[in-house]
Design an enzyme around this catalytic site. Structure first.
Site, PDB file in Angstrom:
ATOM      1  N   ASN A   9     111.665  94.460  16.438  1.00  0.00           N
ATOM      2  CA  ASN A   9     111.964  95.588  17.317  1.00  0.00           C
ATOM      3  C   ASN A   9     113.481  95.796  17.301  1.00  0.00           C
ATOM      4  O   ASN A   9     114.211  95.037  17.905  1.00  0.00           O
ATOM      5  CB  ASN A   9     111.465  95.249  18.734  1.00  0.00           C
ATOM      6  CG  ASN A   9     111.842  96.303  19.750  1.00  0.00           C
ATOM      7  OD1 ASN A   9     112.296  97.394  19.395  1.00  0.00           O
ATOM      8  ND2 ASN A   9     111.646  95.980  21.019  1.00  0.00           N
ATOM      9  N   TRP A  10     113.893  96.823  16.579  1.00  0.00           N
ATOM     10  CA  TRP A  10     115.343  97.045  16.414  1.00  0.00           C
ATOM     11  C   TRP A  10     115.969  97.646  17.667  1.00  0.00           C
ATOM     12  O   TRP A  10     117.184  97.764  17.758  1.00  0.00           O
ATOM     13  CB  TRP A  10     115.614  97.951  15.205  1.00  0.00           C
ATOM     14  CG  TRP A  10     115.204  97.385  13.879  1.00  0.00           C
ATOM     15  CD1 TRP A  10     114.580  96.178  13.656  1.00  0.00           C
ATOM     16  CD2 TRP A  10     115.394  97.984  12.593  1.00  0.00           C
ATOM     17  NE1 TRP A  10     114.361  96.001  12.311  1.00  0.00           N
ATOM     18  CE2 TRP A  10     114.857  97.099  11.630  1.00  0.00           C
ATOM     19  CE3 TRP A  10     115.954  99.188  12.159  1.00  0.00           C
ATOM     20  CZ2 TRP A  10     114.862  97.377  10.266  1.00  0.00           C
ATOM     21  CZ3 TRP A  10     115.957  99.472  10.800  1.00  0.00           C
ATOM     22  CH2 TRP A  10     115.425  98.572   9.866  1.00  0.00           C
ATOM     23  N   LYS A  11     115.140  98.110  18.594  1.00  0.00           N
ATOM     24  CA  LYS A  11     115.621  98.766  19.828  1.00  0.00           C
ATOM     25  C   LYS A  11     116.595  99.893  19.474  1.00  0.00           C
ATOM     26  O   LYS A  11     116.416 100.544  18.443  1.00  0.00           O
ATOM     27  CB  LYS A  11     116.229  97.729  20.769  1.00  0.00           C
ATOM     28  CG  LYS A  11     115.267  96.571  21.040  1.00  0.00           C
ATOM     29  CD  LYS A  11     115.679  95.686  22.172  1.00  0.00           C
ATOM     30  CE  LYS A  11     114.647  94.585  22.344  1.00  0.00           C
ATOM     31  NZ  LYS A  11     114.916  93.717  23.481  1.00  0.00           N
ATOM     32  N   HIS A  96     106.863  98.317  26.251  1.00  0.00           N
ATOM     33  CA  HIS A  96     107.918  97.305  26.255  1.00  0.00           C
ATOM     34  C   HIS A  96     108.541  97.241  27.653  1.00  0.00           C
ATOM     35  O   HIS A  96     108.662  98.266  28.328  1.00  0.00           O
ATOM     36  CB  HIS A  96     108.982  97.651  25.205  1.00  0.00           C
ATOM     37  CG  HIS A  96     109.950  96.537  24.998  1.00  0.00           C
ATOM     38  ND1 HIS A  96     110.999  96.320  25.846  1.00  0.00           N
ATOM     39  CD2 HIS A  96     109.990  95.548  24.069  1.00  0.00           C
ATOM     40  CE1 HIS A  96     111.665  95.239  25.434  1.00  0.00           C
ATOM     41  NE2 HIS A  96     111.074  94.752  24.361  1.00  0.00           N
ATOM     42  N   GLU A  98     111.460  97.125  28.629  1.00  0.00           N
ATOM     43  CA  GLU A  98     112.605  98.027  28.830  1.00  0.00           C
ATOM     44  C   GLU A  98     112.122  99.445  29.141  1.00  0.00           C
ATOM     45  O   GLU A  98     112.762 100.170  29.901  1.00  0.00           O
ATOM     46  CB  GLU A  98     113.520  97.981  27.589  1.00  0.00           C
ATOM     47  CG  GLU A  98     114.273  96.654  27.526  1.00  0.00           C
ATOM     48  CD  GLU A  98     114.577  96.152  26.128  1.00  0.00           C
ATOM     49  OE1 GLU A  98     114.515  96.930  25.162  1.00  0.00           O
ATOM     50  OE2 GLU A  98     114.875  94.937  26.008  1.00  0.00           O
ATOM     51  N   GLU A 168     105.814  89.109  26.449  1.00  0.00           N
ATOM     52  CA  GLU A 168     107.271  88.997  26.478  1.00  0.00           C
ATOM     53  C   GLU A 168     107.728  88.764  27.912  1.00  0.00           C
ATOM     54  O   GLU A 168     107.858  89.727  28.687  1.00  0.00           O
ATOM     55  CB  GLU A 168     107.905  90.287  25.939  1.00  0.00           C
ATOM     56  CG  GLU A 168     107.513  90.601  24.518  1.00  0.00           C
ATOM     57  CD  GLU A 168     108.551  91.473  23.832  1.00  0.00           C
ATOM     58  OE1 GLU A 168     109.028  91.074  22.769  1.00  0.00           O
ATOM     59  OE2 GLU A 168     108.909  92.531  24.381  1.00  0.00           O
ATOM     60  N   GLY A 174     116.416  88.829  25.277  1.00  0.00           N
ATOM     61  CA  GLY A 174     117.844  89.044  25.055  1.00  0.00           C
ATOM     62  C   GLY A 174     118.731  88.105  25.866  1.00  0.00           C
ATOM     63  O   GLY A 174     119.936  88.312  25.957  1.00  0.00           O
ATOM     64  N   SER A 214     113.785  86.078  22.903  1.00  0.00           N
ATOM     65  CA  SER A 214     114.714  85.107  22.308  1.00  0.00           C
ATOM     66  C   SER A 214     114.038  84.207  21.271  1.00  0.00           C
ATOM     67  O   SER A 214     114.373  83.019  21.163  1.00  0.00           O
ATOM     68  CB  SER A 214     115.404  84.273  23.395  1.00  0.00           C
ATOM     69  OG  SER A 214     116.163  85.115  24.238  1.00  0.00           O
ATOM     70  N   GLY A 235     113.478  90.739  18.775  1.00  0.00           N
ATOM     71  CA  GLY A 235     114.521  91.725  19.061  1.00  0.00           C
ATOM     72  C   GLY A 235     115.788  91.385  18.293  1.00  0.00           C
ATOM     73  O   GLY A 235     115.921  91.686  17.104  1.00  0.00           O
ATOM     74  N   GLY A 236     116.713  90.722  18.968  1.00  0.00           N
ATOM     75  CA  GLY A 236     118.034  90.420  18.402  1.00  0.00           C
ATOM     76  C   GLY A 236     117.992  89.835  17.001  1.00  0.00           C
ATOM     77  O   GLY A 236     118.730  90.281  16.106  1.00  0.00           O
TER      78      GLY A 236
HETATM   79  P1  PGA Z   1     114.854  89.445  21.939  1.00  0.00           P
HETATM   80  O1  PGA Z   1     113.954  90.730  22.273  1.00  0.00           O
HETATM   81  O2  PGA Z   1     114.231  88.770  20.748  1.00  0.00           O
HETATM   82  O3  PGA Z   1     116.219  90.001  21.652  1.00  0.00           O
HETATM   83  O4  PGA Z   1     114.827  88.577  23.141  1.00  0.00           O
HETATM   84  C1  PGA Z   1     112.557  90.706  22.134  1.00  0.00           C
HETATM   85  C2  PGA Z   1     111.978  92.036  22.514  1.00  0.00           C
HETATM   86  O5  PGA Z   1     112.412  92.628  23.520  1.00  0.00           O
HETATM   87  O6  PGA Z   1     111.057  92.563  21.847  1.00  0.00           O
END
Ligand code: PGA
Length: 251
Positions: A9-11, A96, A98, A168, A174, A214, A235-236
């Site tokens: 997930n590149w966000k 998600h 967010e 998640e 993050g 994470s 994510g990251g």
């Molecule tokens: P993260 O994000 O790996 O940066 O914690 C995961 C996500 O929100 O899909």
């Protein structure tokens, strides 16, 4: 048969040229992955068509990060599921944390989105997860059970075959704070049980349930070794091709 998936997930990161470079690096490094692991990348909407071209002929699938809860029409700024299909997506992430937290995405709205995504032929990566207050109050099982039921129970066993769940925990996204393999496993087993209650053991056993929050090369192996963890939503670490691939190689 349950499928193992590692999805990036590149966000809201990378420009189009940077995204194309990242996709190229992922494709290049993905050649030797075991056949039972599916790789998925989810760039921003603006990148989909260009990244789709890069993924052509590779084993990497394309996902969006969201889609509209309407099919088409006067909804300025929204992107509909059929548009995602026409841009080359086979998946979309939905729900998600967010989106839930910053854009008021409710379970009711998610039901509409999942319906439209499935009707367009997309597969869905549906995110669930508790926040820190809910975890500290000991409500994590209840919250995740409720989120799963509220959305998933509107779909048939056949439709569920096109849905992947991503657990998640919001406090792990993050933050560098990963859920321990045990913490993640007990929630994954709970989600599988919620599915089993509705559609039976076979469908529940076939369901892919990803962990996100994470997840990185150093902890992926232990997480993926759990019986109910079938991959990750990253994510990251998905913004660096070598880390993303190293996570996929953890199976
Ligand atoms: P993260 O994000 O790996 O940066 O914690 C995961 C996500 O929100 O899909």
């Amino acid at each position: 048969m349950r499928k193992f998936i590692v999805a990036g997930n590149w966000k809201m990161n990378t420009t189009v040229p940077q995204g194309v470079e990242l996709a190229k690096a992922v494709v290049e490094k993905s050649q030797n992955l075991p056949a039972n692991v599916e790789l998925v990348v989810a760039p921003p909407f603006t990148h989909l068509v260009s990244v789709c071209q890069v993924l052509q002929g590779s084993k990497v699938a394309l996902s969006a990060q969201n889609c509209a809860d309407k099919e088409k029409g006067a909804f300025t700024g929204e992107v509909a599921a059929p548009m995602l299909v026409s841009a080359g997506c086979t998946y979309t992430i939905l729900g998600h944390s967010e989106r839930r937290q910053y854009y008021g995405e409710t379970d009711a709205k998610l039901v509409e989105k999942v319906k439209l995504a499935l009707a367009s032929g997309l597969k869905v990566i549906l995110c669930v997860g508790e926040n820190l207050d809910e975890r500290e109050a000991g409500r994590h099982f209840d919250v995740v059970t409720e989120q799963t039921r509220n959305v998933l129970y509107n779909f048939t066993a056949e439709e569920m075959a096109s849905i992947v769940i991503a657990y998640e925990p919001v406090w792990a996204i993050g933050t560098g704070k990963t859920a321990t393999a045990e913490q993640a496993e007990e929630i994954h087993a709970c989600i599988r049980n919620v599915i089993e209650q509705k559609v039976g053991q076979t469908v529940a056993q076939d369901m892919t349930i990803l962990y996100g929050g994470s997840c990185k090369p150093s902890n992926a192996k232990e997480l993926f070794a759990q019986p109910d963890i079938d991959g990750g939503l990253i994510g990251g670490a998905a913004l660096k091709a070598e880390d993303f691939i190293a996570i996929a190689e953890s199976f």
